[in-house]
Design an enzyme around this catalytic site. Structure first.
Site, mmCIF file in Angstrom:
data_model
loop_
_atom_site.group_PDB
_atom_site.id
_atom_site.type_symbol
_atom_site.label_atom_id
_atom_site.label_comp_id
_atom_site.label_asym_id
_atom_site.label_seq_id
_atom_site.Cartn_x
_atom_site.Cartn_y
_atom_site.Cartn_z
ATOM 1 N N HIS A 63 44.116 62.535 75.804
ATOM 2 C CA HIS A 63 43.417 63.624 75.131
ATOM 3 C C HIS A 63 42.271 63.098 74.278
ATOM 4 O O HIS A 63 42.384 62.067 73.608
ATOM 5 C CB HIS A 63 44.382 64.420 74.254
ATOM 6 N N HIS A 64 41.155 63.824 74.324
ATOM 7 C CA HIS A 64 39.968 63.423 73.565
ATOM 8 C C HIS A 64 40.213 63.502 72.061
ATOM 9 O O HIS A 64 39.489 62.884 71.270
ATOM 10 C CB HIS A 64 38.787 64.315 73.952
ATOM 11 N N ALA A 65 41.221 64.238 71.634
ATOM 12 C CA ALA A 65 41.543 64.307 70.214
ATOM 13 C C ALA A 65 41.972 62.951 69.681
ATOM 14 O O ALA A 65 41.893 62.689 68.475
ATOM 15 C CB ALA A 65 42.647 65.332 69.962
ATOM 16 N N MET B 206 40.827 59.853 70.997
ATOM 17 C CA MET B 206 39.883 58.753 71.179
ATOM 18 C C MET B 206 38.582 59.264 71.775
ATOM 19 O O MET B 206 38.555 60.277 72.479
ATOM 20 C CB MET B 206 40.462 57.671 72.088
ATOM 21 N N ASN C 2 37.718 59.823 67.031
ATOM 22 C CA ASN C 2 36.393 60.209 67.500
ATOM 23 C C ASN C 2 35.350 59.959 66.422
ATOM 24 O O ASN C 2 35.478 60.438 65.296
ATOM 25 C CB ASN C 2 36.384 61.688 67.891
#
Length: 537
Positions: free
Chosen positions: A138-140, A142, A316
């Protein structure tokens, strides 16, 4: 507990079944010569040994009461490795197209938020005898640069691997779930901290806004604002700028890194400028086929890293920059120069505001508020009518310049698999790896059912730019030969060395990846370059 920043949490709140917010990669590996073991079991063992090296693998979400604040990361004390690492066998004939279609299908499904947000698939059955690895996270948790750090944790630089010290035993919590009072207290303290930090950075933000917005005088004496000259707020509408479904299509293409550098050095532009020019030319061809190429230039949304050098934290630290693709310019060299000029202007602007861009911010009720807005925008199809902020997402992530190994197998390719969003149904992400540029094209299948055509046009545009660069280099050599001896020795040597390097890399790429060779491109007229006969490499 570790709080998600406002930016990290936004990837959770904006997620929907139609717009999953995970990123991934597709790697193809060569098994060791004479290998007779069970590679899937080797992979599970390797992942189990390395999980503690990256927070991504061991943490999960704990939601706040009533979704009044962003969730927190907590350690998962009961990771089910059989769930996270899975085995898939492709049916015969095990073609490259089958592999890409299966990866697109896997990429369309949401991750289970009750578990650590990652999955690992070992895919065999390829007719080449190779094995594919598809990973999604999940982009949350990294961004692109953090993903490279995670790759370094699980990959090795030698086939024999390296010895990794076992993690220290963790003391188990008395309760499996955090209490409501504990979570509420953490939410209040974190919100207070966010507000304080925001006030501390306010002077920096105001100074950056002043620098960007204050007017200046250009070389002609005309007064203009501090934004780049070609800055546009919205892009023209195209068939790509619609509300998306959860169906995905994926295509991977490979281009020589040395050839791309040669083009930039010879014609004038950075590596990223050449990538943008190649994608722009491919989109010109694709949209022209549907009589949908707008007169105004397309805009690309470009992720820009805010990460400081040496920072390997798994979160991020990224912003987004809009830039022209100069798609209204037919000549590829002129288009490259226009993109290079625009890129320099955007870099100068980003240098002034980079320190002021926040990645954490307070927003009471963010989960239900942002999720509700995202759901309304998605289901109302409103974005089918509004002009897009950008037409396509293009990202360039630097990777390892040397070969890597996983569980004893040599990693041959590194195709990124990223995110498509409402009003931007196409994402082109490029990863450099071991002398290659691996292009990962992911799109909404309903908006772009023929994504493979765009992939072929990428290769055709690269060949066009390469031919122009070679012609320019030869003209320079001819001009240098007419000069008195000794005056241009250095310039002739530089051109000759660049040409030799491109030819050498081209020969190497041809041996490793027939899909990117000139001969294959000529024989197949750049159509279906990655066919069933050529599994990804």
């Amino acid at each position: 507990m570790n709080h998600l920043s406002g930016l990290d949490a936004a990837f959770l709140h904006l997620e929907s079944p139609e717009m999953p917010m995970h990123v991934g990669s597709l790697n193809v590996v060569d098994l060791p010569e004479g290998y007779t073991g069970e590679f899937f079991e080797d992979v599970k063992k390797r992942v189990a040994e390395r999980m503690h090296l990256a927070d991504l693998f061991t943490r999960k979400l704990a939601l706040m009461p009533f979704d009044l604040s962003n969730p927190v990361w907590v350690e998962d004390e009961d990771i089910d490795l059989d769930y996270h690492v899975r085995h898939v066998s492709l049916p015969k004939p095990g073609s490259n197209r089958q592999l890409q279609q299966y990866v697109a299908r896997l990429h369309s499904s949401l991750l289970d938020r009750s578990r650590p947000l990652w999955e690992f698939f070992v895919i065999d059955g390829l007719k080449s005898g190779q094995v594919a690895l598809y990973v999604k996270a999940h982009h949350a948790g990294m961004d692109g640069q953090a993903g490279v750090a995670v790759a370094k944790a699980i990959f090795d630089l030698e086939a024999t691997g390296r010895v990794v010290k076992a993690p220290r035993p963790r003391q188990r919590r008395h309760q499996y779930q955090l209490g409501i009072a504990e979570l509420a207290g953490a939410a209040i303290s974190n919100t207070a901290k966010q507000v304080v930090d925001l006030f501390k950075t306010a002077p920096t933000v105001l100074r950056a806004a002043r620098d960007v917005l204050k007017p200046s005088t250009d070389e002609t004496g005309k007064r203009q604002w501090g934004l780049p000259k070609n800055f546009k707020v919205f892009g023209p509408r195209t068939m790509l700028n619609v509300s998306i479904t959860n169906q995905r299509t994926f295509a991977g293409r490979t281009i020589s890194l040395a050839e791309t550098k040669f083009i930039g050095k010879t014609l004038g532009g950075s590596l990223n400028d050449v990538v943008m020019t190649t994608v722009s030319g491919a989109l010109r061809r694709y949209l022209s086929e549907y009589a949908d190429l707008p007169e105004k230039s397309l805009l690309a949304a470009i992720p820009v890293s805010l990460r400081e050098a040496g920072d390997a934290s798994a979160n991020n630290q990224v912003s987004m920059l809009s830039m022209t693709l100069a798609s209204d310019i037919a000549d590829p060299v002129e288009r490259l120069h226009a993109i290079h000029t625009a890129s320099d202007a955007n870099k100068a602007m980003m240098g002034r505001v980079k320190a002021a861009l926040p990645t954490d911010f307070p927003l009471f009720g963010a989960p239900w508020l942002m999720s509700g807005i995202a759901s309304i925008v998605s289901r109302s199809r409103l974005l089918n009518l509004l002009p897009p902020i950008a037409n396509v997402v293009i990202s360039n992530v630097p990777g390892s310049p040397v070969p890597m190994y996983f569980a004893g197998a040599r990693v041959v390719s590194y195709y990124p698999v990223s995110i498509v969003a409402h009003s931007m149904a196409l994402n082109v992400t490029v990863q450099s790896y071991d002398g290659r540029l691996d292009y990962g094209l992911i799109a909404c299948r309903r908006a772009m059912p023929d994504l493979t055509d765009l992939g072929d046009y990428l290769l055709a545009e690269h060949e066009t730019l390469l031919a122009r660069a070679k012609a320019h280099a030869e003209a320079q050599q001819a001009a240098a030969a007419t000069q008195p001896e000794g005056k241009n020795v250095e310039s002739k040597t530089a051109v000759t060395d660049a040409t030799k390097a491109a030819k050498g890399a081209r020969a190497k790429a041809t041996a490793k990846s027939p899909a990117t060779s000139v001969k294959a491109a000529a024989e197949r007229k750049l159509k279906l370059v990655h066919t069933d006969a050529n599994p990804p490499q």
